[in-house]
Enzyme design. Structure first.
Site, PDB file in Angstrom:
ATOM      1  N   ALA A 166       0.854  -1.186   0.000  1.00 26.53           N
ATOM      2  CA  ALA A 166       0.000   0.000   0.000  1.00 26.53           C
ATOM      3  C   ALA A 166       0.890   1.236   0.000  1.00 26.53           C
ATOM      4  O   ALA A 166       2.024   1.207   0.462  1.00 26.53           O
ATOM      5  CB  ALA A 166      -0.899  -0.005   1.233  1.00 26.53           C
ATOM      6  N   GLY A 188       0.383  -5.123   0.904  1.00 22.99           N
ATOM      7  CA  GLY A 188      -0.786  -5.122   0.027  1.00 22.99           C
ATOM      8  C   GLY A 188      -0.519  -5.773  -1.315  1.00 22.99           C
ATOM      9  O   GLY A 188      -1.415  -6.348  -1.928  1.00 22.99           O
ATOM     10  N   GLU A 207      -0.891  -9.404  -0.721  1.00 23.21           N
ATOM     11  CA  GLU A 207      -2.322  -9.678  -0.565  1.00 23.21           C
ATOM     12  C   GLU A 207      -3.038  -9.639  -1.914  1.00 23.21           C
ATOM     13  O   GLU A 207      -3.907 -10.471  -2.199  1.00 23.21           O
ATOM     14  CB  GLU A 207      -2.918  -8.681   0.423  1.00 23.21           C
ATOM     15  N   GLU A 257       4.329  -5.422   7.410  1.00 23.56           N
ATOM     16  CA  GLU A 257       3.602  -4.411   8.188  1.00 23.56           C
ATOM     17  C   GLU A 257       4.079  -4.313   9.632  1.00 23.56           C
ATOM     18  O   GLU A 257       4.083  -3.224  10.217  1.00 23.56           O
ATOM     19  CB  GLU A 257       2.088  -4.695   8.160  1.00 23.56           C
TER      20      GLU A 257
END
Length: 173
Positions: A71, A114, A117, A137
């Site tokens: 992200a 992300g 993911e 993270e």
């Protein structure tokens, strides 16, 4: 929509019969970090491919250096939890997992946070020799936020998933 131009994606139909939708993440300066604009464009491209009767499968890829490095932290860093929650910040991130046509993630380079993911939301992952998967993270003091903990456990088993999530360590292809 046909002929759409995108800021963060390269989209085309490819293959001998032009029946494979190819979506390439295209933010090289940010290692394909997943900003809100990129994710909105990805939803739009996926909807167009899903409704196109000529497209039988979709390939989602990045660059040789990064599938997606996660992200966009710069976009998120000044937002409070309430701002993210009320604005639906991660809303629509799961579009990849609900498209009815098969989606193949072609991963080389970094697929972190992300990006990892996003790859796991696809039906199949093909990983190149330089692919690196990780959920870093924890190194920022948070946890995976878009279903990564559940998908990762199903993909690699509880022990390796716990190791990756709790240490931030990466795994190769």
């Amino acid at each position: 929509r046909a002929g759409a131009t995108f800021q963060y994606l390269l989209v085309q139909k490819t293959g001998a019969q032009k029946n494979v939708g190819l979506i390439q993440l295209n933010r090289p300066q940010a290692l394909n970090a997943l900003c809100e604009g990129l994710m909105a464009e990805l939803r739009q491209a996926l909807e167009a491919m899903e409704s196109d009767p000529e497209v039988g499968a979709i390939v989602l890829t990045g660059s040789q250096k990064a599938f997606a490095a996660g992200a966009d932290i710069k976009e998120m860093q000044n937002k409070t939890f309430q701002e993210c929650y009320n604005s639906g910040f991660l809303g629509g991130w799961d579009k990849v997992s609900i498209v009815r046509k098969p989606i193949i993630a072609a991963v080389n380079g970094y697929a972190l946070g992300g990006g990892c993911e996003l790859a796991m939301m696809c039906d199949i992952i093909y990983a190149g020799e330089k692919a690196q998967f990780g959920q870093p993270e924890i190194l920022l003091g948070t946890i995976p936020g878009a279903g990564g903990t559940q998908r990762l456990t199903r993909a690699v088993g509880k022990s390796l998933a716990m190791e990756m999530v709790l240490t931030g360590d990466r795994i190769s292809a």
